[in-house]
Design an enzyme around this catalytic site. Structure first.
Site, PDB file in Angstrom:
ATOM      1  N   CYS A  74       0.840  -1.208   0.000  1.00 50.45           N
ATOM      2  CA  CYS A  74       0.000   0.000   0.000  1.00 50.45           C
ATOM      3  C   CYS A  74       0.870   1.252   0.000  1.00 50.45           C
ATOM      4  O   CYS A  74       1.660   1.458   0.917  1.00 50.45           O
ATOM      5  CB  CYS A  74      -0.921  -0.078   1.226  1.00 50.45           C
ATOM      6  N   CYS A  77       0.440   3.807   2.868  1.00 56.02           N
ATOM      7  CA  CYS A  77       0.973   3.254   4.128  1.00 56.02           C
ATOM      8  C   CYS A  77       2.461   3.568   4.254  1.00 56.02           C
ATOM      9  O   CYS A  77       2.961   3.780   5.358  1.00 56.02           O
ATOM     10  CB  CYS A  77       0.773   1.742   4.188  1.00 56.02           C
TER      11      CYS A  77
END
Ligand SMILES: [Zn+2]
Length: 151
Positions: A74, A77
């Site tokens: 991600c 993230c």
């Protein structure tokens, strides 16, 4: 004037053997060690949390617990990660910063109905009181956690 320091406890999973350990956040300078494997428990960085440990950690910790629900693939993230590292380092003892790998912990993902990552959960007294989806800057993170400006 002499004051009595009231212990501030946290429960954390040992990063090496996953045993839950009770640590006194007012005595971090004494370098807490895992009661089972004897390795150091370092509180100046985010700690892993899992389906198995999350209840013990959030219920057994007397400061706010941040759970960063992330995945390795991600992008946002990866933006959030150093911000959480900073928070853990600057405010150790005031807040417990943890990370939950959503790919490996499906029960927690279902339980908190996590549909986007990163999702930040903040627990107080064992309850999830705040949730936020998406990466945020440090100042907004502090506000989310309820940390006031350091006196
Ligand atoms: Zn251990």
């Amino acid at each position: 004037m002499a004051v009595t320091e009231i212990g501030k406890g946290a429960t954390v999973a040992c990063p090496f053997c996953a045993t839950l350990n009770r640590v006194d956040l007012t005595r971090i300078a004494d370098h807490p060690k895992c009661g089972r494997c004897g390795r150091p428990i370092l509180l100046d960085r985010p700690l892993s949390i899992s389906d198995a440990s999350i209840d013990g950690v959030v219920r057994g910790t007397e400061v706010p617990v941040v759970v960063d629900c992330y995945a390795d693939w991600c992008g946002p993230c990866k933006i959030m990660a150093p911000i959480l590292d900073d928070l853990a380092r600057d405010r150790q003892g005031d807040v417990l910063v943890t990370k939950l790998d959503t790919d490996r912990n499906p029960a927690t993902v279902r339980r908190f109905d996590i549909r986007a990552i990163p999702t930040l959960l903040v627990f107080r007294g064992g309850e999830a009181v705040v949730r936020h989806a998406g990466a945020i800057p440090r100042q907004e993170l502090d506000t989310l956690v309820g940390l006031s400006i350091r006196p």
